[in-house]
Design a protein around this motif. Sequence first.
Motif: not given
Length: 151
Positions: A33-34, A37, A40-41, A141, A144
């Motif tokens: 997941n990191t 993330q 997508w960041r 997203m 977030w």
Amino acid sequence: MADPDAPQLDPSPELVAAIDAAAAASIAAPEDNTAQQKLWRAVFSLDKWIFIARGTDTEPTPFAGMTESGPSIFAFSTAERAIRAAAGFGIPAEEADRLLAVPLPGASGWVASHAEVGVEAMVFDAGAIGAFTPLQNLAAMAVWFEEHPEA
């Protein structure tokens, strides 16, 4: 000679390299997941997403096509990647360079609004990265990342 004050369609090469590096880590560890993330960041850190324009010049729409996950919109980090993908999708050469740039953060909501017409997902940098997300995740997203900036 290009006008140095003209708006630039493409992000910096450093930002594209950061997206590509995050994508490589994401592909190497799809359950991490990191890593997802970070990818997508990086995608959301762009000033704009680029789309292959379809429709008319006065009412352009983003190119969408079928994927394993259903109807999907294709977004890109660079004009070159969009044009290369357009050719791969069979879009005629005279239309392959019709692009649409939509600024972030609004681009995520704009893409997500296409769920109303049956689009289910977005694929980012098809042909280079191919990152996928269901449309319902885009707005979440965006919120977030805004609420949890990188330290």
